[in-house]
Design a protein around this motif. Structure first.
Motif, PDB file in Angstrom:
ATOM      1  N   ALA A   1       0.824  -1.208   0.000  1.00 59.34           N
ATOM      2  CA  ALA A   1       0.000   0.000   0.000  1.00 59.34           C
ATOM      3  C   ALA A   1       0.857   1.256   0.000  1.00 59.34           C
ATOM      4  O   ALA A   1       0.565   2.228  -0.712  1.00 59.34           O
ATOM      5  N   ALA A   2       1.912   1.258   0.808  1.00 59.56           N
ATOM      6  CA  ALA A   2       2.795   2.420   0.855  1.00 59.56           C
ATOM      7  C   ALA A   2       3.519   2.605  -0.472  1.00 59.56           C
ATOM      8  O   ALA A   2       3.700   3.735  -0.947  1.00 59.56           O
ATOM      9  N   THR A   3       3.943   1.510  -1.081  1.00 62.50           N
ATOM     10  CA  THR A   3       4.605   1.588  -2.380  1.00 62.50           C
ATOM     11  C   THR A   3       3.677   2.198  -3.425  1.00 62.50           C
ATOM     12  O   THR A   3       4.090   3.054  -4.217  1.00 62.50           O
ATOM     13  N   ILE A   4       2.414   1.788  -3.424  1.00 61.50           N
ATOM     14  CA  ILE A   4       1.458   2.320  -4.399  1.00 61.50           C
ATOM     15  C   ILE A   4       1.238   3.814  -4.176  1.00 61.50           C
ATOM     16  O   ILE A   4       1.197   4.603  -5.135  1.00 61.50           O
ATOM     17  N   ARG A   5       1.101   4.227  -2.934  1.00 63.58           N
ATOM     18  CA  ARG A   5       0.937   5.669  -2.663  1.00 63.58           C
ATOM     19  C   ARG A   5       2.177   6.441  -3.117  1.00 63.58           C
ATOM     20  O   ARG A   5       2.058   7.559  -3.652  1.00 63.58           O
ATOM     21  N   ASN A   6       3.344   5.859  -2.929  1.00 62.47           N
ATOM     22  CA  ASN A   6       4.577   6.507  -3.388  1.00 62.47           C
ATOM     23  C   ASN A   6       4.602   6.648  -4.909  1.00 62.47           C
ATOM     24  O   ASN A   6       5.084   7.658  -5.440  1.00 62.47           O
TER      25      ASN A   6
ATOM     26  N   ALA B   1      -5.550   6.473 -12.415  1.00 62.85           N
ATOM     27  CA  ALA B   1      -6.679   7.371 -12.166  1.00 62.85           C
ATOM     28  C   ALA B   1      -6.405   8.253 -10.958  1.00 62.85           C
ATOM     29  O   ALA B   1      -6.751   9.451 -10.956  1.00 62.85           O
ATOM     30  N   ALA B   2      -5.775   7.669  -9.917  1.00 63.84           N
ATOM     31  CA  ALA B   2      -5.394   8.481  -8.758  1.00 63.84           C
ATOM     32  C   ALA B   2      -4.387   9.544  -9.162  1.00 63.84           C
ATOM     33  O   ALA B   2      -4.470  10.702  -8.717  1.00 63.84           O
TER      34      ALA B   2
ATOM     35  N   THR C   1      -2.600  15.481 -11.332  1.00 63.86           N
ATOM     36  CA  THR C   1      -1.701  15.987 -12.365  1.00 63.86           C
ATOM     37  C   THR C   1      -2.494  16.757 -13.405  1.00 63.86           C
ATOM     38  O   THR C   1      -3.716  16.671 -13.469  1.00 63.86           O
ATOM     39  N   ARG C   2      -1.756  17.490 -14.254  1.00 59.80           N
ATOM     40  CA  ARG C   2      -2.431  18.336 -15.242  1.00 59.80           C
ATOM     41  C   ARG C   2      -2.064  18.009 -16.676  1.00 59.80           C
ATOM     42  O   ARG C   2      -2.921  18.015 -17.555  1.00 59.80           O
ATOM     43  N   ASP C   3      -0.797  17.762 -16.951  1.00 57.86           N
ATOM     44  CA  ASP C   3      -0.321  17.696 -18.335  1.00 57.86           C
ATOM     45  C   ASP C   3       0.225  16.332 -18.750  1.00 57.86           C
ATOM     46  O   ASP C   3       0.139  15.967 -19.920  1.00 57.86           O
ATOM     47  N   ILE C   4       0.828  15.616 -17.842  1.00 54.17           N
ATOM     48  CA  ILE C   4       1.538  14.393 -18.196  1.00 54.17           C
ATOM     49  C   ILE C   4       0.571  13.316 -18.692  1.00 54.17           C
ATOM     50  O   ILE C   4      -0.527  13.166 -18.167  1.00 54.17           O
TER      51      ILE C   4
ATOM     52  N   THR D   1     -12.269   5.124 -19.751  1.00 54.38           N
ATOM     53  CA  THR D   1     -12.653   5.822 -18.523  1.00 54.38           C
ATOM     54  C   THR D   1     -11.490   6.644 -17.986  1.00 54.38           C
ATOM     55  O   THR D   1     -11.662   7.809 -17.576  1.00 54.38           O
ATOM     56  N   LEU D   2     -10.290   6.063 -17.991  1.00 51.97           N
ATOM     57  CA  LEU D   2      -9.100   6.811 -17.580  1.00 51.97           C
ATOM     58  C   LEU D   2      -8.900   8.027 -18.476  1.00 51.97           C
ATOM     59  O   LEU D   2      -8.527   9.113 -17.994  1.00 51.97           O
ATOM     60  N   ASP D   3      -9.162   7.879 -19.761  1.00 52.14           N
ATOM     61  CA  ASP D   3      -9.018   8.996 -20.687  1.00 52.14           C
ATOM     62  C   ASP D   3      -9.977  10.126 -20.322  1.00 52.14           C
ATOM     63  O   ASP D   3      -9.626  11.309 -20.422  1.00 52.14           O
ATOM     64  N   ALA D   4     -11.173   9.760 -19.868  1.00 53.89           N
ATOM     65  CA  ALA D   4     -12.149  10.776 -19.471  1.00 53.89           C
ATOM     66  C   ALA D   4     -11.702  11.518 -18.219  1.00 53.89           C
ATOM     67  O   ALA D   4     -11.707  12.756 -18.180  1.00 53.89           O
ATOM     68  N   VAL D   5     -11.295  10.781 -17.185  1.00 51.66           N
ATOM     69  CA  VAL D   5     -10.944  11.444 -15.930  1.00 51.66           C
ATOM     70  C   VAL D   5      -9.638  12.213 -16.035  1.00 51.66           C
ATOM     71  O   VAL D   5      -9.391  13.146 -15.263  1.00 51.66           O
ATOM     72  N   SER D   6      -8.788  11.851 -17.005  1.00 54.37           N
ATOM     73  CA  SER D   6      -7.516  12.557 -17.182  1.00 54.37           C
ATOM     74  C   SER D   6      -7.596  13.644 -18.242  1.00 54.37           C
ATOM     75  O   SER D   6      -6.584  14.260 -18.577  1.00 54.37           O
ATOM     76  N   ASN D   7      -8.785  13.856 -18.803  1.00 56.54           N
ATOM     77  CA  ASN D   7      -8.982  14.877 -19.845  1.00 56.54           C
ATOM     78  C   ASN D   7      -8.128  14.582 -21.074  1.00 56.54           C
ATOM     79  O   ASN D   7      -7.435  15.437 -21.597  1.00 56.54           O
ATOM     80  N   GLY D   8      -8.200  13.317 -21.530  1.00 55.67           N
ATOM     81  CA  GLY D   8      -7.557  12.945 -22.789  1.00 55.67           C
ATOM     82  C   GLY D   8      -6.095  12.585 -22.701  1.00 55.67           C
ATOM     83  O   GLY D   8      -5.404  12.585 -23.730  1.00 55.67           O
TER      84      GLY D   8
END
Length: 346
Positions: free
Chosen positions: A29-34, A70-71, A76-79, A102-109
């Motif tokens: 869990a800690a690795t994933i948050r990192n 998705a998290a 993030t904004r641009d990457i 779905t990831l494309d939607a939440v990340s704005n493309g």
């Protein structure tokens, strides 16, 4: 030679379970948050892509890349955010498409997917697939997935899953989904990528980059024969960056040794050694570890040699700690990236 204005630098991680300052392994869990924090920093320092691999074994914490991405998308904004790789053979193409749309939607493309057969086989028995169908599974599922990319009703029949009859899949993306095929070095895989008109991501984890030039040439010849457009060519290779060559090598070696020996025991490789590591970080090796100047020069040489449009540094290997990974990302974005652009413009 690649136009330096079109060459982008990205990062890849498999979510390697790292160690803390006392040498104790972190919880998954800690690795994933990192990893999410690492993606945020990559965005802040202006990198183009952050890729997360899919694995189902104890050395790697990430088995569901899209959730981690998705998290990261929310912070993030641009990457651009994607996988390195998605094991399509042991997944369902419809579900893979739906998750990335779905990831494309939440990340704005900003979503991308790199598809592969997987260099590890744990997912096959885990999800009930027979390894004797290794080639057939990927061939059929890739065929279906590329049809889904057109975002039209699909009629499809094969041997590896139930047929589809005018099936429409949702959500739709706003501007399409960018897809690549990850290739380890076989001509058949290169031709397959060209046949489907997908980007070619070369996983170069051993030997010099010029060994892969014939595959790039084959890719372009195949694209022409299939009358396809020209998608990008990318490179995925491991490495680590610190202030000096010696510091980078000393920091990186324990992780490379640990991972090399773990996988080596499974595959019958000899023990990993300092001599092997020093060869790998040299001009004839596929590890991009050293000072910003050393790494930048090696990346620029690879980009020129292969005519690549993207280079993704696999920045986490083995037990290397989170703080050192963060410093490596910072140097990659603030020092290596502008230096690569300078070298390619010369």
């Amino acid at each position: 030679m690649s136009d330096p204005r079109t060459v982008s630098l990205g990062l890849d991680t498999f979510g390697d379970v790292t160690h803390d300052a006392e040498g104790r392994p972190l919880a998954d869990a800690a690795t994933i948050r990192n990893v999410v924090d690492q993606a945020v920093l990559a965005d802040e320092v202006g990198l183009a892509f952050f890729g997360v691999g899919e694995h189902h074994r104890p050395e790697f914490a990430i088995s569901s890349p899209e959730i981690v991405l998705a998290a990261a998308a929310a912070r993030t904004r641009d990457i651009h955010l994607g996988t390195a790789v998605t094991v399509l053979s042991s997944d369902d193409p419809v579900r893979v498409y739906e998750r990335f749309a779905t990831l494309d939607a939440v990340s704005n493309g900003r979503a991308e997917v790199i598809l592969g057969r997987g260099s590890f086989i744990e997912s096959f028995p885990l999800f009930g697939y027979d390894l004797k169908d290794y080639e057939l599974l990927f061939e059929e599922k890739l065929d279906l997935f590329t049809r889904l990319l057109e975002e039209k009703p699909v009629t499809w029949r094969g041997r590896t899953r139930a047929p589809l009859e005018s099936a429409d899949v949702f959500p739709k993306t706003e501007n399409g989904l960018k897809a690549w095929i990850g290739v380890g070095g076989t001509p058949e895989s290169v031709v397959r990528a060209a046949q489907h008109g997908l980007g070619l991501m070369l996983a170069i984890i051993g030997g010099p980059a010029d060994r892969f030039r014939p595959l790039v040439d084959l890719y372009h010849r195949s694209l022409a024969s299939f009358q396809r457009a020209t998608p990008p060519v990318g490179v995925h290779s491991p490495g680590h960056i610190a202030e000096t060559d010696q510091q980078a090598w000393e920091e990186a070696y324990p992780g490379f040794e640990s991972m090399g020996n773990t996988i080596g025991r499974e595959r019958g490789w000899p023990p990993y050694s300092r001599m092997r590591f020093q060869h790998d970080v040299g001009p004839e090796g596929a590890v991009y570890a050293g000072s910003p100047e050393t790494v930048a020069r090696k990346i620029a040489d690879t980009v020129r040699t292969l005519g690549a449009q993207r280079f993704d540094l696999k920045f986490s290997t083995g037990t290397l700690s989170h703080d050192k990974l963060m410093r490596s990302i910072e140097l990659y974005g603030t020092k290596v990236k502008p230096r690569v652009e300078e070298l390619l413009a010369e």
